[in-house]
Write a protein that holds these residues in place. Structure first.
Motif, PDB file in Angstrom:
ATOM      1  N   GLY A 284     -20.094 -24.389   7.741  1.00 19.34           N
ATOM      2  CA  GLY A 284     -18.886 -25.130   7.408  1.00 19.34           C
ATOM      3  C   GLY A 284     -18.053 -25.390   8.647  1.00 19.34           C
ATOM      4  O   GLY A 284     -18.489 -25.174   9.781  1.00 19.34           O
ATOM      5  N   GLU A 285     -16.814 -25.838   8.431  1.00 21.96           N
ATOM      6  CA  GLU A 285     -15.945 -26.175   9.544  1.00 21.96           C
ATOM      7  C   GLU A 285     -15.573 -24.913  10.319  1.00 21.96           C
ATOM      8  O   GLU A 285     -15.193 -23.909   9.716  1.00 21.96           O
ATOM      9  CB  GLU A 285     -14.676 -26.859   9.045  1.00 21.96           C
ATOM     10  N   PRO A 286     -15.688 -24.936  11.648  1.00 24.18           N
ATOM     11  CA  PRO A 286     -15.291 -23.762  12.431  1.00 24.18           C
ATOM     12  C   PRO A 286     -13.786 -23.577  12.391  1.00 24.18           C
ATOM     13  O   PRO A 286     -13.036 -24.529  12.169  1.00 24.18           O
ATOM     14  CB  PRO A 286     -15.769 -24.109  13.844  1.00 24.18           C
ATOM     15  N   PRO A 287     -13.322 -22.341  12.583  1.00 23.16           N
ATOM     16  CA  PRO A 287     -11.876 -22.100  12.536  1.00 23.16           C
ATOM     17  C   PRO A 287     -11.171 -22.718  13.734  1.00 23.16           C
ATOM     18  O   PRO A 287     -11.750 -22.879  14.803  1.00 23.16           O
ATOM     19  CB  PRO A 287     -11.785 -20.566  12.575  1.00 23.16           C
ATOM     20  N   ASP A 288      -9.915 -23.075  13.525  1.00 16.27           N
ATOM     21  CA  ASP A 288      -9.092 -23.591  14.612  1.00 16.27           C
ATOM     22  C   ASP A 288      -8.477 -22.393  15.318  1.00 16.27           C
ATOM     23  O   ASP A 288      -7.435 -21.889  14.934  1.00 16.27           O
ATOM     24  CB  ASP A 288      -8.012 -24.522  14.049  1.00 16.27           C
ATOM     25  N   SER A 289      -9.135 -21.907  16.343  1.00 11.79           N
ATOM     26  CA  SER A 289      -8.695 -20.686  17.009  1.00 11.79           C
ATOM     27  C   SER A 289      -9.187 -20.691  18.441  1.00 11.79           C
ATOM     28  O   SER A 289      -9.750 -21.675  18.933  1.00 11.79           O
ATOM     29  CB  SER A 289      -9.239 -19.456  16.275  1.00 11.79           C
ATOM     30  N   SER A 290      -8.984 -19.560  19.115  1.00  9.19           N
ATOM     31  CA  SER A 290      -9.419 -19.433  20.503  1.00  9.19           C
ATOM     32  C   SER A 290     -10.888 -19.026  20.607  1.00  9.19           C
ATOM     33  O   SER A 290     -11.406 -18.875  21.717  1.00  9.19           O
ATOM     34  CB  SER A 290      -8.560 -18.388  21.220  1.00  9.19           C
ATOM     35  N   LEU A 291     -11.566 -18.863  19.483  1.00  7.81           N
ATOM     36  CA  LEU A 291     -12.971 -18.489  19.516  1.00  7.81           C
ATOM     37  C   LEU A 291     -13.809 -19.581  20.172  1.00  7.81           C
ATOM     38  O   LEU A 291     -13.503 -20.767  20.073  1.00  7.81           O
ATOM     39  CB  LEU A 291     -13.482 -18.241  18.097  1.00  7.81           C
ATOM     40  N   ARG A 292     -14.882 -19.174  20.814  1.00  5.25           N
ATOM     41  CA  ARG A 292     -15.832 -20.142  21.382  1.00  5.25           C
ATOM     42  C   ARG A 292     -16.806 -20.536  20.284  1.00  5.25           C
ATOM     43  O   ARG A 292     -17.350 -19.673  19.579  1.00  5.25           O
ATOM     44  CB  ARG A 292     -16.560 -19.527  22.571  1.00  5.25           C
ATOM     45  N   VAL A 293     -17.023 -21.828  20.103  1.00  4.32           N
ATOM     46  CA  VAL A 293     -17.816 -22.343  18.984  1.00  4.32           C
ATOM     47  C   VAL A 293     -18.957 -23.198  19.520  1.00  4.32           C
ATOM     48  O   VAL A 293     -18.755 -24.044  20.398  1.00  4.32           O
ATOM     49  CB  VAL A 293     -16.941 -23.184  18.020  1.00  4.32           C
ATOM     50  N   ARG A 294     -20.146 -22.965  18.953  1.00  2.00           N
ATOM     51  CA  ARG A 294     -21.314 -23.779  19.306  1.00  2.00           C
ATOM     52  C   ARG A 294     -21.998 -24.245  18.031  1.00  2.00           C
ATOM     53  O   ARG A 294     -22.343 -23.433  17.171  1.00  2.00           O
ATOM     54  CB  ARG A 294     -22.287 -22.956  20.156  1.00  2.00           C
ATOM     55  N   ARG A 295     -22.159 -25.546  17.873  1.00  2.00           N
ATOM     56  CA  ARG A 295     -22.867 -26.081  16.710  1.00  2.00           C
ATOM     57  C   ARG A 295     -24.367 -25.911  16.919  1.00  2.00           C
ATOM     58  O   ARG A 295     -24.915 -26.294  17.951  1.00  2.00           O
ATOM     59  CB  ARG A 295     -22.541 -27.558  16.515  1.00  2.00           C
TER      60      ARG A 295
END
Length: 302
Positions: free
Chosen positions: A149-160
């Motif tokens: 689902g949609e990644p959180p809007d945060s400081s986390l690093r996100v990779r699809r």
């Protein structure tokens, strides 16, 4: 001149905060309980505040210590990553990796991939936590998490990593009793089984571009797609679920895909890691392994 930070005390604080125990933190670090107690006292004196509420039965963080514990874990992670980077791959990845993943997807797709990784990296240990709840990976001390689902809007690093297909499904029994909808708008007149990890109304787009929005009103709402399967197979409603949950049941004919010309919004699998530019070599190795094998594994997503 200010004194240098007491990095040893910060590392010990991170371990005690994670274990919620002085003795547990000492065991995790291979230190004596006295050494741990002195380090915490030293850090509290430097900060001018208490870090823990202590009773005879339990240990808990003070309100001010919660954010500090997250920073302490980040310090330790950065230090570990720096040391491993300095070794520049001279040794094989080693150590424990804490991973969070959704329950159904974790069992169907992650666990088989991890088996191959552990075979290839015998000095690595994986602590896998499966839950359909949205885990706070920083507070929980996780090295990485997989989310659909949609990644959180945060400081986390996100990779699809890859797309995840969803299907609108029902059992033959339900379709015999209640009829087969020919248009997505007709779902509003049917009993719908809702997967709350994909919140809000069902949104579908037809092959001609038409959009339909239907609130999922029905007898069962669950935060686990697997928990919807018994009611779905018993003919109690229609569900919108990912293929890694319903794929085998579609193949066997126990469930049927309906409204093939209507598709839910695109959904993807994301890999999340805590903020920071450095990661231990073992974590980098697992990220690369998951990215390759989950992307290349067509079965869970088709």
């Amino acid at each position: 001149m200010n004194k240098l930070p007491d990095l040893e005390a910060w590392a010990i604080f991170a371990a005690v905060a994670e274990q919620r125990s002085f003795s547990g933190g000492a065991a995790a670090l291979g230190l004596s309980k006295a050494t741990v107690s002195k380090a915490i006292a030293r850090l509290e004196a430097r900060l001018g505040q208490s870090l823990f509420h202590r009773t005879s039965r339990r240990l808990s963080l003070t309100e001010a210590a919660g954010p500090l514990a997250e920073r302490a874990r980040a310090m330790v992670a950065e230090a570990e990553a720096a040391e491993e980077a300095a070794r520049d791959g001279a040794t094989s990845p080693a150590g424990r990796i804490r991973v969070a993943a959704p329950m159904g997807f974790g069992v169907a797709s992650v666990a088989p991939v991890l088996a191959g990784f552990l075979d290839a990296h015998p000095m690595v240990e994986i602590d896998l936590h499966l839950s359909d709840a949205r885990t706070d990976i920083v507070a929980g001390g996780f090295d990485l998490a997989l989310r659909i689902g949609e990644p959180p809007d945060s400081s986390l690093r996100v990779r699809r990593l890859c797309a995840v297909d969803f299907h609108i499904v029902a059992s033959p029994l339900y379709l015999t009793r209640h009829g087969r909808p020919a248009h997505a708008a007709e779902l509003a007149r049917h009993r719908l089984l809702a997967y709350s990890n994909i919140p809000g109304p069902w949104r579908m787009r037809g092959s001609g571009g038409e959009e339909v929005v239907v609130p999922p009103v029905g007898p069962l709402l669950a935060n686990s797609g697997d928990a919807l399967l018994p009611a779905l197979m018993a003919g109690l409603g229609i569900a919108q679920l990912p293929s890694f949950i319903v794929g085998p049941h579609l193949a066997s004919g126990v469930l049927e895909a309906i409204l093939p010309d209507w598709t839910p919004p695109p959904t993807a699998l994301h890999l999340l890691t805590p903020p920071g530019t450095l990661r231990p070599a073992r974590v980098e190795a697992l990220i690369a392994w998951l990215a390759k094998h989950l992307r290349d594994s067509g079965a869970p997503f088709s």
